[in-house]
Scaffold this active site. Structure first.
Site, PDB file in Angstrom:
ATOM      1  N   SER A   1       0.796  -1.236   0.000  1.00  0.00           N
ATOM      2  CA  SER A   1       0.000   0.000   0.000  1.00  0.00           C
ATOM      3  C   SER A   1       0.822   1.278   0.000  1.00  0.00           C
ATOM      4  O   SER A   1       0.252   2.373  -0.072  1.00  0.00           O
ATOM      5  CB  SER A   1      -0.955   0.012   1.193  1.00  0.00           C
ATOM      6  OG  SER A   1      -2.073  -0.821   0.944  1.00  0.00           O
TER       7      SER A   1
ATOM      8  N   LYS B   1      -0.010   3.753  -2.671  1.00  0.00           N
ATOM      9  CA  LYS B   1      -1.027   4.801  -2.576  1.00  0.00           C
ATOM     10  C   LYS B   1      -0.421   6.207  -2.525  1.00  0.00           C
ATOM     11  O   LYS B   1      -1.125   7.191  -2.758  1.00  0.00           O
ATOM     12  CB  LYS B   1      -1.921   4.564  -1.360  1.00  0.00           C
ATOM     13  CG  LYS B   1      -2.796   3.307  -1.483  1.00  0.00           C
ATOM     14  CD  LYS B   1      -3.688   3.127  -0.265  1.00  0.00           C
ATOM     15  CE  LYS B   1      -4.662   1.964  -0.436  1.00  0.00           C
ATOM     16  NZ  LYS B   1      -4.015   0.639  -0.274  1.00  0.00           N
TER      17      LYS B   1
ATOM     18  N   SER C   1      -6.007   3.460   4.641  1.00  0.00           N
ATOM     19  CA  SER C   1      -5.510   2.690   3.497  1.00  0.00           C
ATOM     20  C   SER C   1      -6.625   1.902   2.813  1.00  0.00           C
ATOM     21  O   SER C   1      -6.424   0.775   2.369  1.00  0.00           O
ATOM     22  CB  SER C   1      -4.389   1.733   3.940  1.00  0.00           C
ATOM     23  OG  SER C   1      -3.630   1.316   2.832  1.00  0.00           O
TER      24      SER C   1
ATOM     25  N   LYS D   1       3.062   6.412   5.077  1.00  0.00           N
ATOM     26  CA  LYS D   1       2.245   5.341   4.507  1.00  0.00           C
ATOM     27  C   LYS D   1       2.832   3.968   4.814  1.00  0.00           C
ATOM     28  O   LYS D   1       4.005   3.704   4.568  1.00  0.00           O
ATOM     29  CB  LYS D   1       2.131   5.506   2.987  1.00  0.00           C
ATOM     30  CG  LYS D   1       1.048   4.625   2.386  1.00  0.00           C
ATOM     31  CD  LYS D   1      -0.332   5.088   2.793  1.00  0.00           C
ATOM     32  CE  LYS D   1      -1.386   4.014   2.654  1.00  0.00           C
ATOM     33  NZ  LYS D   1      -1.312   2.963   3.686  1.00  0.00           N
TER      34      LYS D   1
END
Length: 445
Positions: free
Chosen positions: A66, A69, A130, A255
């Site tokens: 992720s 992202k 997320s 993140k």
């Protein structure tokens, strides 16, 4: 991340040399350069300059989960900035995203077909929790389809100068988790991959170009309005934020990422005393213990904040030693320049580092003689003041890429034909006078 056609630079003049002698608390150099990070790859950079302060296997391309992202966030902010979409847009939710949003085992907020969601709603669920279905809905809203969005992701990666990357979807999930709805042209079991260096580059550009991302990424907990009478709790997966289990002073992003291929990974950023660090750990620690990525990140932050110090080399608005540059074709023949921002470097404590500063002008703004070409507007960038270290110093975009913009103090209009003609006549007679003077002087030598 990107390989773009950059403007060629012409080296105009070496301005001056500064020798930076740091007087600090004595420590062993070996201590400043050693830290043991349990991860497949890791990197730490100065978040303001991109200077690499620690590296471990930073050029191997690995799954990033992720952390993907961050690119979706970059393209979202860019689309907002360019007016392509708006925060209050209602986002169309494609049919296959409703069951995906309810799929157990994936990070999601649950969509309802009888309720509308805005770009801002979905962005917050992506940046804080997320949420994967939210990310895919945003991708389609921006580009028309996730397939088109993935192309934008790879194009932007090239534009930004990443070297190792392969974006296969907007979320970072393995395509096998998307029940056949993965972007066209990508493998059914594909997963986005990048090197630690490229992840750090992406984070660097995201924070520099759109610092407002940290306003959302730093929220420890929020709620998603899934329906008129239904909310979904959204605890931030970043456990280093204030009040969380692995709280670390100064952390305000960025993140996490977890898949079986990527392991437990994390791009973190923290700021103390005005200095920002960005770290990346990939496949950190025991794959069964998600929080070990934060333990390894804390080691990097400790190493960075304790063993390095940031020093300002050039102040904003500072005049270089030779701050007057020649101009061709202008009403004036010279222009003064100053720095548009300050220039900083990070150095290990108790060390000395030598460097030189030089003016590098944009070749598109100069003629064959290296002179600036009129017209020039006041405040216009005409090149950079670049730092060159005598010992190799690496930046995420390559060695010795640190510098600050140089701008014109005053505007210089383009000269008319009469001014240029008189200037030429003056030069002609000046040449004659110089020749005569030299001849007469020769008579009496």
């Amino acid at each position: 991340m990107k390989r773009n056609n950059r403007a060629k630079w012409a080296k105009v003049s070496l301005l001056f040399t500064l020798i930076l002698a740091l007087v600090t608390v004595p420590i062993q150099q070996a201590e400043a350069n050693s830290v043991d990070i349990d991860a497949s790859a890791a990197i730490m950079i100065n978040g303001d300059t991109g200077q690499i302060l620690f590296e471990q296997n930073i050029d191997e391309q690995l799954a990033i989960a992720s952390m993907t992202k961050m690119m979706t966030e970059y393209l979202l902010f860019e689309a907002i900035e360019e007016g392509q979409i708006a925060w209050d847009d209602t986002v169309h939710i494609e049919d296959h995203l409703y069951p995906l949003s309810h799929q157990g085992g994936l990070s999601n907020v649950m969509f309802r077909p009888d309720y509308d969601y805005t770009v801002e709603d979905l962005y917050e669920s992506m940046a804080i929790y997320s949420a994967n279905a939210s990310t895919m809905a945003l991708a389609a809203h921006i580009a028309g389809s996730e397939t088109a969005f993935v192309q934008q992701m790879n194009d932007k990666a090239a534009e930004l100068g990443l070297d190792q990357y392969d974006f296969v979807n907007s979320s970072g999930l393995n395509n096998s988790s998307l029940d056949g709805h993965h972007p066209e042209g990508t493998p059914a079991d594909g997963e986005t991959s990048m090197s630690a260096r490229s992840v750090a580059q992406l984070a660097f550009h995201l924070v520099k170009d759109y610092p407002e991302v940290l306003e959302t990424a730093s929220v420890p907990f929020a709620e998603f309005q899934a329906g008129p009478d239904e909310t979904v709790d959204m605890p931030n997966w970043n456990q280093m934020l204030p009040g969380m289990s692995h709280e670390y002073e100064g952390v305000d992003g960025l993140k996490t990422g977890t898949t079986s291929a990527a392991g437990n990974s994390f791009t973190g950023t923290a700021v103390r005393d005005g200095s920002r660090l960005i770290t990346v750990v990939m496949n950190a620690g025991d794959p069964q213990i998600r929080t070990e990525r934060f333990v390894e990140t804390a080691k990097l932050f400790d190493h960075g904040f304790n063993n390095f110090e940031e020093t300002t080399i050039v102040e904003e608005g500072q005049e270089p030693e030779e701050n007057v540059l020649s101009i061709s074709g202008g009403k004036e023949t010279e222009v003064s320049v100053v720095t548009a921002e300050s220039l900083k470097i990070s150095t290990p404590r108790n060390t000395e580092q030598d460097f030189t500063l030089e003016v590098v002008l944009d070749e598109e703004r100069t003629n064959e003689d290296g002179e600036l070409i009129a017209p020039i507007e006041a405040g216009e960038s005409i090149g950079t003041l670049k730092v060159n270290f005598n010992e190799e110093t690496d930046y995420i975009q390559g060695a010795q890429q640190s510098g600050v913009n140089l701008v014109a103090v005053e505007g210089v209009e383009e000269a008319g034909w009469f001014t240029m003609s008189m200037r030429g006549i003056g030069g002609f007679f000046s040449g004659i006078w110089t020749s005569v003077s030299d001849t007469v002087a020769g008579w009496f030598s």
